[in-house]
Design a protein around this motif. Structure first.
Motif, PDB file in Angstrom:
ATOM      1  N   LEU A  14     -66.998  70.973 -98.141  1.00 53.90           N
ATOM      2  CA  LEU A  14     -67.348  72.132 -98.889  1.00 53.90           C
ATOM      3  C   LEU A  14     -68.483  72.220 -99.593  1.00 53.90           C
ATOM      4  CD1 LEU A  14     -63.636  73.369 -99.952  1.00 53.90           C
ATOM      5  CD2 LEU A  14     -65.064  74.263 -97.619  1.00 53.90           C
ATOM      6  N   VAL A  15     -68.664  70.982-100.401  1.00 55.51           N
ATOM      7  CA  VAL A  15     -69.796  71.069-101.229  1.00 55.51           C
ATOM      8  C   VAL A  15     -71.122  70.916-100.512  1.00 55.51           C
ATOM      9  CG1 VAL A  15     -71.057  69.310-102.845  1.00 55.51           C
ATOM     10  CG2 VAL A  15     -68.508  69.803-103.185  1.00 55.51           C
ATOM     11  N   ILE A  16     -71.197  70.317 -99.526  1.00 57.50           N
ATOM     12  CA  ILE A  16     -72.318  70.457 -98.528  1.00 57.50           C
ATOM     13  C   ILE A  16     -72.506  71.691 -97.664  1.00 57.50           C
ATOM     14  CG2 ILE A  16     -72.657  67.926 -98.694  1.00 57.50           C
ATOM     15  CD1 ILE A  16     -71.741  67.868 -95.816  1.00 57.50           C
ATOM     16  N   SER A  17     -71.641  72.626 -97.853  1.00 57.50           N
ATOM     17  CA  SER A  17     -71.491  73.887 -97.460  1.00 57.50           C
ATOM     18  C   SER A  17     -71.224  73.930 -95.942  1.00 57.50           C
ATOM     19  CB  SER A  17     -73.092  74.594 -97.682  1.00 57.50           C
ATOM     20  OG  SER A  17     -73.234  74.648 -98.798  1.00 57.50           O
ATOM     21  N   LEU A  18     -70.535  72.870 -95.449  1.00 60.29           N
ATOM     22  CA  LEU A  18     -69.765  72.720 -94.087  1.00 60.29           C
ATOM     23  C   LEU A  18     -68.746  74.030 -94.085  1.00 60.29           C
ATOM     24  CD1 LEU A  18     -70.063  70.996 -91.740  1.00 60.29           C
ATOM     25  CD2 LEU A  18     -68.158  69.891 -92.160  1.00 60.29           C
ATOM     26  N   PRO A  19     -68.836  74.738 -93.020  1.00 63.43           N
ATOM     27  CA  PRO A  19     -67.668  75.701 -92.869  1.00 63.43           C
ATOM     28  C   PRO A  19     -66.455  75.123 -93.176  1.00 63.43           C
ATOM     29  CG  PRO A  19     -69.430  76.269 -91.046  1.00 63.43           C
ATOM     30  CD  PRO A  19     -69.739  74.553 -91.877  1.00 63.43           C
ATOM     31  N   SER A  23     -64.412  71.527 -92.074  1.00 63.78           N
ATOM     32  CA  SER A  23     -64.152  70.817 -93.218  1.00 63.78           C
ATOM     33  C   SER A  23     -62.863  70.499 -93.043  1.00 63.78           C
ATOM     34  CB  SER A  23     -64.327  71.632 -94.562  1.00 63.78           C
ATOM     35  OG  SER A  23     -65.487  72.044 -94.915  1.00 63.78           O
ATOM     36  N   GLU A 330     -60.480  81.464 -99.125  1.00 64.42           N
ATOM     37  CA  GLU A 330     -60.369  83.106 -98.456  1.00 64.42           C
ATOM     38  C   GLU A 330     -58.862  82.968 -98.029  1.00 64.42           C
ATOM     39  OE1 GLU A 330     -63.722  83.472 -95.878  1.00 64.42           O
ATOM     40  OE2 GLU A 330     -64.994  82.245 -97.282  1.00 64.42           O
TER      41      GLU A 330
END
Length: 427
Positions: A14-19, A23, A330
């Motif tokens: 999540l930190v590296i913006s992977l969906p 993740s 979400e």
């Protein structure tokens, strides 16, 4: 140890913006490898989890909601809501709640609803003397309430996750949504007198009738959905197909403001969104398998044991956890990761499964609009050009109204069960 590493992998992704879906998938694969579980579990679980008949309703409702947003049905519903309650002090604010109820019924997407309502109502609210913070709060709270009004995509997913009838869940949502909406309208009425919010218009039967005629086309949809489900005329999947066809015909031959090329683009985008939802559900099933064999359900049972003396304390405790999940992950990830773990505990306690699902749906809706990270709230604030910090001191009364409505739903199960029971779906 396996769960700790899975958690670290998930957070790192999540930190590296992977969906989120990837993740979850990455952490699930790591869990299978570290736990020594067969990797064929990945493929077989993904295939079996995506083969649910009710999931076929998702693309239809996404397509219908996108078409209706594009052709401008929301404008007619906004005008009808203003004609209905605009003559009250704070009527314009109440109309946001009313139109959220109407529009949720035909839109199915919370982000699309925030976008449509913000575009149509933020500026009129500001011009009428409402603060930008209150405009954003009204839209956020109204849309959170609308999570309970079918055909919310979340309801379809949670029905598949808990193996309940989507039709029963759809019917069960109407009265709880109205309950929360009433709490919000009472708050608006009080604030209108305290802050001097104006009346939107004078009472006018002619305006109400004219607005009703303009809104008749989109209003057919909730009537068809509620009536068809109540008499058992069709399933949720068939309802999706009917609504999709109706929205297409209305856009092409009544509004006439959408081209076939645009419809093709909407259909393509609906397919992409459907694929992401179903893939998320499938990948999360692998995640759930690992949690199950690792004893997480038993751990949750021990944690929630002090709340099990009363149904309402258990439901409230789980709802608060769900809100946090809904804010951080979400809505859909919260459903497919958390709810399967706590659902068996609720059934064991004798809580009606439909009541449990509705409470969790309401909790996820509120979680999407919780500060400081709720994605729905951030979107509403963006339209109103308001920062999270300056917004909260105006937003907390709306949160209290949402929580009050949630507590009514939790403590009075018949608000949820009356409509499906009268239709013969539950005893």
């Amino acid at each position: 140890m396996v769960l700790i590493v899975m958690g670290l992998v998930f957070v790192a992704a999540l930190v590296i913006s992977l969906p989120i879906v990837f993740s979850l998938g990455a952490s699930a694969i790591v869990g299978l490898v570290m736990g020594g579980y067969p990797l064929q579990q990945l493929g077989s679980t993904i295939v079996s989890a995506s083969q649910s008949w009710v999931l076929l309703a998702i693309p239809s409702f996404i397509f219908a909601g996108s078409v209706m947003e594009r052709c401008g049905m929301s404008s007619a519903l906004v005008e009808l809501a203003r004609a209905m309650v605009g003559w009250l002090r704070g009527g314009l604010g109440m109309s946001v709640i009313v139109v959220s109820y109407f529009f949720s019924d035909i839109c199915g997407s919370k982000m699309a609803e925030v976008s449509a309502l913000s575009s149509a109502l933020v500026e009129p609210l500001k011009k009428s003397g409402y603060r930008a913070e209150d405009a954003a709060s009204l839209i956020a709270a109204g849309t959170a309430m609308g999570m309970l009004v079918p055909p919310a995509i979340f309801m379809i997913v949670i029905s598949a996750v808990t193996n309940q009838s989507a039709v029963t869940l759809f019917l069960a949502g109407f009265i709880p949504a109205a309950t929360i909406g009433l709490c919000l309208c009472i708050l608006v009425f009080i604030q209108a007198h305290l802050l001097g919010w104006p009346k939107d218009s004078r009472p006018s039967f002619s305006r109400l009738w004219a607005s009703f005629k303009k809104a008749a086309v989109p209003l057919v949809i909730p009537i068809v959905i509620l009536g068809g489900f109540y008499i058992g005329a069709f399933t949720a999947t068939e309802a999706g197909a009917i609504v999709a066809l109706y929205s297409l015909l209305a856009a092409k031959f009544y509004y006439r403001n959408i081209t076939w090329k645009e419809i093709g683009v909407i259909a393509y985008q609906s397919g992409i969104m459907t694929a992401s939802v179903i893939f998320l559900l499938a990948v999360a099933t692998v995640f759930q398998y690992i949690l199950g064999v690792s004893g997480v359900p038993l751990l949750f049972a021990k944690i929630l044991a002090p709340l099990e003396a009363y149904h309402w304390t258990f439901l409230l405790g789980v709802a608060l956890i769900t809100m946090v999940f809904g804010m951080v992950l979400e809505g859909l990830p919260a459903a497919v990761v958390l709810i399967p773990v706590v659902y068996p505990i609720a059934v064991k306690l004798g809580i009606n499964p439909i009541h449990f699902d509705i409470v969790q749906t309401a909790a996820v809706g509120i979680g999407l609009f919780l500060p400081p990270m709720g994605v729905g709230l951030l979107m509403a604030l963006k339209f109103a050009n308001v920062g999270v910090g300056q917004h909260f001191k105006y937003y907390w009364p709306y949160l209290l109204a949402l929580f009050a409505g949630l507590m009514l739903i939790i403590c009075i199960p018949e608000l949820t069960l009356a409509l499906p029971r009268s239709a013969g779906f539950i005893k």
